[in-house]
Enzyme design. Sequence first.
Site, PDB file in Angstrom:
ATOM      1  N   GLY A 169       0.463  -1.258  -0.171  1.00 54.24           N
ATOM      2  CA  GLY A 169       0.329  -0.261   0.061  1.00 54.24           C
ATOM      3  C   GLY A 169       0.653   1.126  -0.077  1.00 54.24           C
ATOM      4  O   GLY A 169       1.834   0.898   0.091  1.00 54.24           O
ATOM      5  N   CYS A 198       5.176  -5.848   1.597  1.00 55.60           N
ATOM      6  CA  CYS A 198       5.595  -4.396   1.708  1.00 55.60           C
ATOM      7  C   CYS A 198       5.152  -4.086   3.284  1.00 55.60           C
ATOM      8  O   CYS A 198       5.559  -4.390   3.868  1.00 55.60           O
ATOM      9  CB  CYS A 198       5.698  -4.309   0.258  1.00 55.60           C
ATOM     10  SG  CYS A 198       6.337  -2.247  -0.017  1.00 55.60           S
ATOM     11  N   TYR A 199       4.191  -2.846   2.690  1.00 56.40           N
ATOM     12  CA  TYR A 199       3.239  -2.741   3.658  1.00 56.40           C
ATOM     13  C   TYR A 199       2.346  -3.639   4.494  1.00 56.40           C
ATOM     14  O   TYR A 199       2.676  -3.315   5.902  1.00 56.40           O
ATOM     15  CB  TYR A 199       2.326  -1.431   3.017  1.00 56.40           C
ATOM     16  CG  TYR A 199       1.695  -0.731   4.096  1.00 56.40           C
ATOM     17  CD1 TYR A 199       2.151   0.480   4.175  1.00 56.40           C
ATOM     18  CD2 TYR A 199       0.406  -0.932   4.879  1.00 56.40           C
ATOM     19  CE1 TYR A 199       1.144   1.281   5.280  1.00 56.40           C
ATOM     20  CE2 TYR A 199      -0.437  -0.571   5.489  1.00 56.40           C
ATOM     21  CZ  TYR A 199       0.167   0.592   6.156  1.00 56.40           C
ATOM     22  OH  TYR A 199      -0.848   1.232   7.271  1.00 56.40           O
ATOM     23  N   HIS A 205       8.346  -8.010  -3.540  1.00 55.59           N
ATOM     24  CA  HIS A 205       7.174  -7.994  -3.778  1.00 55.59           C
ATOM     25  C   HIS A 205       6.596  -9.425  -4.652  1.00 55.59           C
ATOM     26  O   HIS A 205       7.375  -9.585  -5.597  1.00 55.59           O
ATOM     27  CB  HIS A 205       5.719  -6.858  -4.772  1.00 55.59           C
ATOM     28  CG  HIS A 205       6.060  -6.227  -4.524  1.00 55.59           C
ATOM     29  ND1 HIS A 205       4.447  -6.103  -4.099  1.00 55.59           N
ATOM     30  CD2 HIS A 205       6.595  -4.743  -3.952  1.00 55.59           C
ATOM     31  CE1 HIS A 205       4.414  -4.532  -3.626  1.00 55.59           C
ATOM     32  NE2 HIS A 205       5.574  -4.047  -3.333  1.00 55.59           N
ATOM     33  N   GLU A 234       4.452 -11.049  -5.891  1.00 55.78           N
ATOM     34  CA  GLU A 234       3.067 -11.557  -6.621  1.00 55.78           C
ATOM     35  C   GLU A 234       4.182 -11.075  -7.686  1.00 55.78           C
ATOM     36  O   GLU A 234       2.480 -11.470  -8.752  1.00 55.78           O
ATOM     37  CB  GLU A 234       1.979 -10.577  -6.554  1.00 55.78           C
ATOM     38  CG  GLU A 234       2.211  -9.399  -6.274  1.00 55.78           C
ATOM     39  CD  GLU A 234       2.477  -8.655  -5.073  1.00 55.78           C
ATOM     40  OE1 GLU A 234       2.756  -7.660  -4.462  1.00 55.78           O
ATOM     41  OE2 GLU A 234       3.506  -8.900  -4.521  1.00 55.78           O
ATOM     42  N   ASP A 247     -17.970 -12.071 -20.693  1.00 56.64           N
ATOM     43  CA  ASP A 247     -18.626 -12.514 -20.126  1.00 56.64           C
ATOM     44  C   ASP A 247     -19.741 -12.821 -19.974  1.00 56.64           C
ATOM     45  O   ASP A 247     -20.207 -13.318 -18.803  1.00 56.64           O
ATOM     46  CB  ASP A 247     -18.499 -10.762 -19.234  1.00 56.64           C
ATOM     47  CG  ASP A 247     -16.683 -10.459 -19.181  1.00 56.64           C
ATOM     48  OD1 ASP A 247     -15.748 -11.776 -18.761  1.00 56.64           O
ATOM     49  OD2 ASP A 247     -16.408  -9.057 -18.483  1.00 56.64           O
ATOM     50  N   LYS A 272     -10.764 -12.408 -15.713  1.00 56.16           N
ATOM     51  CA  LYS A 272     -11.562 -12.504 -16.708  1.00 56.16           C
ATOM     52  C   LYS A 272     -10.276 -13.971 -17.247  1.00 56.16           C
ATOM     53  O   LYS A 272     -11.136 -14.298 -18.002  1.00 56.16           O
ATOM     54  CB  LYS A 272     -10.238 -11.668 -17.341  1.00 56.16           C
ATOM     55  CG  LYS A 272     -10.999 -11.514 -19.020  1.00 56.16           C
ATOM     56  CD  LYS A 272     -12.256 -10.739 -19.559  1.00 56.16           C
ATOM     57  CE  LYS A 272     -12.699  -9.687 -19.606  1.00 56.16           C
ATOM     58  NZ  LYS A 272     -13.995  -9.124 -19.957  1.00 56.16           N
TER      59      LYS A 272
END
Length: 524
Positions: free
Chosen positions: A66, A93-94, A180, A182, A238, A380
């Site tokens: 964040g 991180c944060y 990070h 991710e 979708d 998606k």
Amino acid sequence: MSDARSPLSPAEPAERVVILDFGSQYGHLIARRVRELGVYSEVLPHNAPLAQILRHRPRGVILSGGPASVYEPGAPQCDPGLWHAGVPVLGICYGMQLMVHQLGGRVARAEEREYGPATLEVEEPGRLLAGLGPRLDVWMSHGDRVETLPPGFTVLARTAASPFAAVEGGGGRWLGVQFHPEVGHTPRGREILANFLYGVCGCRGGWTMAGFVEEAVPALRRQLEGARALCALSGGVDSTVAAVLVHRAIGPRLACVFVDTGLLRAGEVEEVQESLVGLGIELRVVDARDRFLAALDGIADPEAKRKAVGETFIRVFEEEARQLAEELGPIPFLVQGTTYPDVIESGGGAAATIKSHHNVGGLPPDLAFRLVEPLRYLFKDEVREVGRRLGLPEAVVQRQPFPGPGLAIRMAGPVTAERLERLRACDRIVREEIRRAGLEGRLWQAFAVLTGTPTVGVMGDRRTYGEAVAVRAVTSGDGMTADWARLPHEVLDRIARRLANEVEGVNRVVYDITSKPPATIEWE
């Protein structure tokens, strides 16, 4: 009826991990990575009460990054009861800094900030870094750092600028990384997350789209309880996948309606009708072009446009439902192709509202339907995989996203019939040239935007005063982040020449080279 939302939850997965979002641009990416590793994940606001978190029966909790500093007044916090709930926690991180701060350590402004690649030196791998070797390339993005650890914490790894780049405490239940894992720039980040999920949380995996489809159809059948439903079908992946799922569950009790809003691309109505041939779904087309144009009259604000389109959509569906009810009986349910990014960007998680999607933030409070949203918790790429599992044609599965408000949000300023025709012509040229170059399958989206910027030009030795058109083309995995596409210069040249030569009122073309973030994919 108010508060009528009745989304389908993915059949209560046996395992799930909760991500608490502290405003990170990567919060959704953590959720996707966890799902890719076979564990269902869901994003909750950072300030979710402990009781709400535990209702999900999480195997683990991940605290996202964040933009704030934990030591500042009003900095986002999590429920302190989390540390005594017996659930493994990974802070990123944060999230790591918050863990340290709340448990008695110290976080301060770093003398040397880390933005970009760094080398992680592993001192004691523990379970989090097990099997990854003594050095790892990682991606950093922080201006604060941990100065002292809470009691009982140990150092797992460090970098040149962060003496506490990976830490462990709480008997191995509390883990933190300053980098990070991710993002793709941390090459072995998936393995680190897998170590947390399987080595620390004890997950077994098993979350797949095949399993989702297998469970979704009977869950929808139970949810609809023999009732009829109306589907808002746009022809995009979708809404089409949502329609096929519900059709598998209730068959002809589903009525699909396509609304011609007048905000569509050239040939859109015909394309949608052709795409549904062979799927066994009957489609009713409603011509509401004049109605939408009237609803948007004089509106220039992007959010106001989205809300006007959203409410008009619902009113049209309500009227169509009343007509169908006279023929078929009551229709209490409305099926929508809402996806997780729609919810997140509309402020449905912890993130600030980026833009109100017409099917989320644009819904009126007195909605006369109970909503059925079988894809509400899917990204998606997961929706596309569900489509393949359902046997949909690849042309439908890979169809480029088109926003519900359509061309209304691809023109800055007010929406008029004249500007719509101009934009439709521009969009047709961009799509034709992208297809001609064989690039369509490599792009997430490619389209034209009327910028609303007046511009002077010279055409036929005369001074012209027209409107600048922007061309936007991006690559992406889920639409939550995107990079601008490096289109060949000859393709851009053909697009620019055709736009200026073939579309009245266009005398300047620019190419948008902004990624998301900081921009969004759409201009409004």
